[in-house]
Design a protein around this motif. Sequence first.
Motif, PDB file in Angstrom:
ATOM      1  N   LEU A 233       0.656  -1.089  -0.374  1.00 42.19           N
ATOM      2  CA  LEU A 233      -0.036   0.344   0.240  1.00 42.19           C
ATOM      3  C   LEU A 233       0.798   1.368   0.158  1.00 42.19           C
ATOM      4  CD1 LEU A 233      -2.839  -1.153   2.254  1.00 42.19           C
ATOM      5  CD2 LEU A 233      -3.071  -1.453  -0.168  1.00 42.19           C
ATOM      6  N   ARG A 234       2.150   1.040   0.675  1.00 41.89           N
ATOM      7  CA  ARG A 234       3.241   2.576   0.459  1.00 41.89           C
ATOM      8  C   ARG A 234       3.178   3.196  -0.880  1.00 41.89           C
ATOM      9  NH1 ARG A 234       8.325   2.190  -1.365  1.00 41.89           N
ATOM     10  NH2 ARG A 234       8.807   3.877   0.530  1.00 41.89           N
ATOM     11  N   ARG A 235       2.906   2.519  -2.223  1.00 44.95           N
ATOM     12  CA  ARG A 235       2.370   2.948  -2.862  1.00 44.95           C
ATOM     13  C   ARG A 235       1.246   4.707  -3.250  1.00 44.95           C
ATOM     14  NH1 ARG A 235       2.043  -1.840  -7.313  1.00 44.95           N
ATOM     15  NH2 ARG A 235       0.826  -1.993  -6.168  1.00 44.95           N
ATOM     16  N   LYS A 236       0.291   4.093  -2.869  1.00 48.89           N
ATOM     17  CA  LYS A 236      -0.739   5.054  -2.401  1.00 48.89           C
ATOM     18  C   LYS A 236      -0.959   5.682  -1.488  1.00 48.89           C
ATOM     19  CE  LYS A 236      -1.827   3.475  -6.544  1.00 48.89           C
ATOM     20  NZ  LYS A 236      -2.012   3.867  -7.821  1.00 48.89           N
ATOM     21  N   LEU A 237      -0.575   5.426  -0.230  1.00 51.96           N
ATOM     22  CA  LEU A 237      -0.493   6.003   1.054  1.00 51.96           C
ATOM     23  C   LEU A 237       0.968   6.133   1.570  1.00 51.96           C
ATOM     24  CD1 LEU A 237      -3.279   3.780   2.614  1.00 51.96           C
ATOM     25  CD2 LEU A 237      -3.610   6.161   1.271  1.00 51.96           C
ATOM     26  N   PRO A 238       0.686   7.167   2.567  1.00 58.30           N
ATOM     27  CA  PRO A 238       2.184   7.340   3.264  1.00 58.30           C
ATOM     28  C   PRO A 238       1.879   6.426   4.314  1.00 58.30           C
ATOM     29  CG  PRO A 238       0.936   9.441   3.029  1.00 58.30           C
ATOM     30  CD  PRO A 238       0.008   8.200   2.550  1.00 58.30           C
ATOM     31  N   ILE A 239       3.667   5.575   4.585  1.00 66.86           N
ATOM     32  CA  ILE A 239       3.267   4.231   5.643  1.00 66.86           C
ATOM     33  C   ILE A 239       2.631   4.936   7.185  1.00 66.86           C
ATOM     34  CG2 ILE A 239       5.078   2.884   7.214  1.00 66.86           C
ATOM     35  CD1 ILE A 239       7.105   2.694   4.258  1.00 66.86           C
ATOM     36  N   SER A 240       2.893   6.143   7.608  1.00 69.47           N
ATOM     37  CA  SER A 240       2.355   6.711   8.908  1.00 69.47           C
ATOM     38  C   SER A 240       0.698   6.513   8.991  1.00 69.47           C
ATOM     39  CB  SER A 240       2.379   7.823   8.591  1.00 69.47           C
ATOM     40  OG  SER A 240       2.256   8.973   7.929  1.00 69.47           O
ATOM     41  N   ARG A 241       0.308   6.203   8.045  1.00 69.25           N
ATOM     42  CA  ARG A 241      -1.826   6.054   7.776  1.00 69.25           C
ATOM     43  C   ARG A 241      -2.070   4.652   8.112  1.00 69.25           C
ATOM     44  NH1 ARG A 241      -4.473   9.355   3.447  1.00 69.25           N
ATOM     45  NH2 ARG A 241      -6.495   8.655   4.956  1.00 69.25           N
ATOM     46  N   ILE A 242      -0.979   3.429   8.233  1.00 66.64           N
ATOM     47  CA  ILE A 242      -1.000   2.452   7.638  1.00 66.64           C
ATOM     48  C   ILE A 242      -0.904   1.880   9.453  1.00 66.64           C
ATOM     49  CG2 ILE A 242      -0.574   0.797   6.720  1.00 66.64           C
ATOM     50  CD1 ILE A 242       0.385   1.502   4.211  1.00 66.64           C
ATOM     51  N   VAL A 243      -1.688   1.404   9.935  1.00 64.83           N
ATOM     52  CA  VAL A 243      -1.885   1.370  11.643  1.00 64.83           C
ATOM     53  C   VAL A 243      -2.091  -0.224  12.207  1.00 64.83           C
ATOM     54  CG1 VAL A 243      -1.684   1.764  13.873  1.00 64.83           C
ATOM     55  CG2 VAL A 243      -1.670   3.825  11.907  1.00 64.83           C
ATOM     56  N   HIS A 244      -1.073  -0.798  13.327  1.00 62.77           N
ATOM     57  CA  HIS A 244      -1.910  -2.097  12.870  1.00 62.77           C
ATOM     58  C   HIS A 244      -2.340  -2.136  14.695  1.00 62.77           C
ATOM     59  CE1 HIS A 244       1.871  -3.826  15.539  1.00 62.77           C
ATOM     60  NE2 HIS A 244       2.942  -3.333  14.753  1.00 62.77           N
ATOM     61  N   ARG A 245      -3.058  -3.356  15.706  1.00 62.14           N
ATOM     62  CA  ARG A 245      -3.879  -3.341  16.520  1.00 62.14           C
ATOM     63  C   ARG A 245      -4.101  -5.052  16.916  1.00 62.14           C
ATOM     64  NH1 ARG A 245      -8.436   0.697  17.754  1.00 62.14           N
ATOM     65  NH2 ARG A 245      -7.499   3.058  16.926  1.00 62.14           N
ATOM     66  N   ASP A 246      -3.341  -5.433  17.408  1.00 62.44           N
ATOM     67  CA  ASP A 246      -3.724  -6.734  17.833  1.00 62.44           C
ATOM     68  C   ASP A 246      -4.446  -7.288  18.666  1.00 62.44           C
ATOM     69  OD1 ASP A 246      -1.279  -9.443  18.733  1.00 62.44           O
ATOM     70  OD2 ASP A 246      -3.144  -9.603  17.646  1.00 62.44           O
ATOM     71  N   THR A 247      -5.142  -7.652  18.475  1.00 62.24           N
ATOM     72  CA  THR A 247      -5.948  -8.228  19.782  1.00 62.24           C
ATOM     73  C   THR A 247      -6.115  -9.703  20.302  1.00 62.24           C
ATOM     74  OG1 THR A 247      -7.981  -9.033  18.023  1.00 62.24           O
ATOM     75  CG2 THR A 247      -7.956  -6.441  18.293  1.00 62.24           C
ATOM     76  N   GLN A 248      -7.068 -10.403  20.989  1.00 62.76           N
ATOM     77  CA  GLN A 248      -6.681 -12.174  21.262  1.00 62.76           C
ATOM     78  C   GLN A 248      -6.966 -12.169  20.460  1.00 62.76           C
ATOM     79  OE1 GLN A 248      -8.915 -10.774  25.932  1.00 62.76           O
ATOM     80  NE2 GLN A 248      -7.359 -12.799  25.814  1.00 62.76           N
ATOM     81  N   SER A 249      -7.997 -11.630  19.315  1.00 58.85           N
ATOM     82  CA  SER A 249      -8.988 -13.103  18.386  1.00 58.85           C
ATOM     83  C   SER A 249      -8.286 -13.106  16.696  1.00 58.85           C
ATOM     84  CB  SER A 249     -10.398 -12.571  18.463  1.00 58.85           C
ATOM     85  OG  SER A 249     -10.380 -11.427  18.414  1.00 58.85           O
TER      86      SER A 249
END
Length: 348
Positions: free
Chosen positions: A271-287
């Motif tokens: 996705l970095r070709r279309k978006l700044p890396i800073s806009r792509i965020v991860h959140r981990d959950t138990q599931s």
Amino acid sequence: MELQVQLRQLAEKIQQLKDRIETEESTKHAFVLPFINALGYDTFNPLEVVPEYVADLGIKKGEKVDYAIMQEGDPILIIECKHWNEKLSVHGSQLFRYFHVSKTRFALLTNGIHYQFFTDLDEKNKMDERPFLEFDITHLRDSLIHEIGKFHKSSFDVNSILDNASSLKYIKEIRKQIEAEVESPSPEFVRLFASRIHTGRMTEKVMEEFKELVQKAFGQMIGERINERLQSALNQEVILQEKDQLDEPEVSKVATTDEELEGYRIVVAILRRKLPISRIVHRDTQSYFGILLDDNNRKPICRLHFNGGKKYIGLFDTDRNEQRHLIQSVEDIYQFEELLLETIKLYE
């Protein structure tokens, strides 16, 4: 910073309005004049911005260029505009004629989205065939905004721009050549590397083999460079998260795995070709391991389900419903490149 904000706002406006802009005149008013205004020039002051600037061509009188930006009574930049949906390559000759009869050192050809800046590096008073600065205003990097800023009224300096124009022009052309070689290595490029490694005759079979090897080597090298940068950014993020968690009384039950982080890096690489890396965020959950746009739960990009015996990637349709796809390995995420890019379009 103000120029950066204005250009970003103009880019958003273009994305929203372009499909409703039907004429060249509308393109000028909706897209080009705001760009001129962002450069600090008063579009309502005829001493600064002259519409329909007369540029007589020999026996042809009354020939006009769309706009001329003036300084102390002389044009410093002439601008020829086209409808936003027209390609610029077919209109260069028209601007070439205007440039020849004016006193300016700079010319701009634009359709309000694509911009091409020209000067006379090759031969004085004769516009170069190729632009020294070229960009799509809807996909601007910070380095390009810096170059655009040199045309701002507050900092415009002919000699400064000309000194840098030559480097910009040749760097752009060199990058094109490198990109072309990486995409499809030429025989000369392949021979350069093969001759340093292969000790036998350079037969056609050997050249074909090395062409594939050279292409793969460059692809791996670029991929590794991207992963290194992402890993560095992730390490910094982990450090910040750990620092924040020191103040939390509860111990998190979520355990982020190396595979999940690798999956995240692959999604970012796509996705970095279309978006700044800073806009792509991860959140981990138990599931599941979630990847979001702008750290917003209402903008899910995908989910990685790696905690069970099988691996799945969850993708979203236009109604934000998740559909799981079985994958054998983390690298299989690359197979869903188009679907990931389509998901981004839902939020843009």
